[in-house]
Design a protein around this motif. Structure first.
Motif, PDB file in Angstrom:
ATOM      1  N   ALA A  71      -5.036  -6.471  -3.527  1.00 12.00           N
ATOM      2  CA  ALA A  71      -4.008  -6.242  -2.509  1.00 12.00           C
ATOM      3  C   ALA A  71      -3.856  -4.745  -2.279  1.00 12.00           C
ATOM      4  CB  ALA A  71      -2.672  -6.846  -2.956  1.00 12.00           C
ATOM      5  N   VAL A  72      -3.846  -4.354  -1.001  1.00  9.88           N
ATOM      6  CA  VAL A  72      -3.725  -2.941  -0.666  1.00  9.88           C
ATOM      7  C   VAL A  72      -2.695  -2.751   0.437  1.00  9.88           C
ATOM      8  CG1 VAL A  72      -6.142  -2.577  -1.284  1.00  9.88           C
ATOM      9  CG2 VAL A  72      -5.543  -2.933   1.107  1.00  9.88           C
ATOM     10  N   ALA A  73      -2.279  -1.510   0.624  1.00 11.82           N
ATOM     11  CA  ALA A  73      -1.402  -1.192   1.743  1.00 11.82           C
ATOM     12  C   ALA A  73      -2.163  -1.454   3.045  1.00 11.82           C
ATOM     13  CB  ALA A  73      -0.977   0.274   1.676  1.00 11.82           C
ATOM     14  N   PRO A  74      -1.533  -2.086   4.031  1.00 11.04           N
ATOM     15  CA  PRO A  74      -2.249  -2.446   5.264  1.00 11.04           C
ATOM     16  C   PRO A  74      -2.982  -1.290   5.931  1.00 11.04           C
ATOM     17  CG  PRO A  74      -0.168  -3.614   5.185  1.00 11.04           C
ATOM     18  CD  PRO A  74      -0.161  -2.658   4.018  1.00 11.04           C
ATOM     19  N   ARG A  75      -2.460  -0.075   5.828  1.00 14.56           N
ATOM     20  CA  ARG A  75      -3.128   1.043   6.502  1.00 14.56           C
ATOM     21  C   ARG A  75      -4.491   1.353   5.888  1.00 14.56           C
ATOM     22  NH1 ARG A  75       0.643   3.331   3.137  1.00 14.56           N
ATOM     23  NH2 ARG A  75       0.034   5.149   1.883  1.00 14.56           N
ATOM     24  N   PHE A  76      -4.736   0.855   4.666  1.00 14.63           N
ATOM     25  CA  PHE A  76      -6.025   1.083   4.013  1.00 14.63           C
ATOM     26  C   PHE A  76      -6.913  -0.160   4.031  1.00 14.63           C
ATOM     27  CE2 PHE A  76      -3.336   4.203   1.511  1.00 14.63           C
ATOM     28  CZ  PHE A  76      -3.798   5.312   2.187  1.00 14.63           C
ATOM     29  N   ALA A  77      -6.546  -1.150   4.814  1.00 15.97           N
ATOM     30  CA  ALA A  77      -7.261  -2.430   4.791  1.00 15.97           C
ATOM     31  C   ALA A  77      -8.753  -2.262   5.076  1.00 15.97           C
ATOM     32  CB  ALA A  77      -6.635  -3.391   5.800  1.00 15.97           C
ATOM     33  N   LEU A  78      -9.072  -1.570   6.157  1.00 12.79           N
ATOM     34  CA  LEU A  78     -10.470  -1.438   6.553  1.00 12.79           C
ATOM     35  C   LEU A  78     -11.255  -0.608   5.543  1.00 12.79           C
ATOM     36  CD1 LEU A  78     -12.312  -2.365   8.826  1.00 12.79           C
ATOM     37  CD2 LEU A  78     -11.757  -0.251  10.060  1.00 12.79           C
TER      38      LEU A  78
END
Length: 208
Positions: free
Chosen positions: A65-72
């Protein structure tokens, strides 16, 4: 019997993956892959100053699980981690963004629709695909499809350089060279050949 307390709901980007053709890996191959996935997870944790909760399941499955801004960036980093082990190895990844809670130190007890959606998307993923994003046929989904043409050509050395280059702080070629015991010219060669700069440009555009 005491009821386990749920953690607060948080917006996560959840990556669920499995290792392609894991039954055909040489002895020790799967452990090597997960060692490098942990390395990637630790790097991503540094990007976001928060744990990724990398959790292995069902032998060759994994989730983080990661912060959405680092998804890609996280998707690309996970692919790099596997391919740097051996370019014959790879992982499929299903990405979902939404709410969930992580009451423990791993995702074994994670709750929320985002974890369910990511896991179900991996189960339903067509075998001809290596990456999907849940509920998005827009920019993010198209980016994943196009990036596949770059990632599938990475050599082990290119993938290892790409993993470090994906850091959003923008590491210099000299710092990557020092970390990997390479020359700056060698790092430049791997960056040029890997096409990772194009992936970073897309990440920066979507981050903003």
């Amino acid at each position: 019997m005491a009821t386990k307390r749920e953690g607060p709901m948080t917006n996560y980007a959840v990556l669920t993956g499995d290792i392609v053709k894991s039954s055909q890996l040489p002895e020790g191959g799967l452990d090597r892959i997960f060692g490098n996935l942990q390395r990637a997870a630790d790097l991503i944790a540094g990007w976001q100053d928060a744990p990724t909760y990398l959790t292995r399941n069902r032998g060759d499955g994994w989730q983080l699980a990661v912060a959405p801004r680092f998804a890609l960036r996280a998707v690309f980093a996970a692919r790099a981690a596997v391919r740097m082990t051996d370019k014959r190895f790879d992982t499929r990844i299903a990405l979902a963004i939404g709410d969930g809670s992580v009451p423990g130190e791993t995702l074994a007890d994670a709750r929320g629709p985002v974890f369910t959606a990511s896991g179900q998307a991996l189960e339903a993923m067509p075998r001809r695909r290596d990456m999907v994003v849940v509920g998005d046929e827009g920019t993010l989904a198209i980016t994943l499809r196009l990036s596949e043409e770059i990632i599938k050509r990475w050599t082990e050395a290119q993938a290892e350089v790409a993993l470090l280059a994906l850091n959003p702080s923008g590491p210099t070629q000299e710092s990557i060279a020092t970390r990997l015991d390479l020359s700056q010219q060698g790092v430049q060669k791997h960056i040029d050949a890997s096409g990772v700069d194009a992936l970073i440009d897309v990440c920066e555009a979507l981050d903003g």
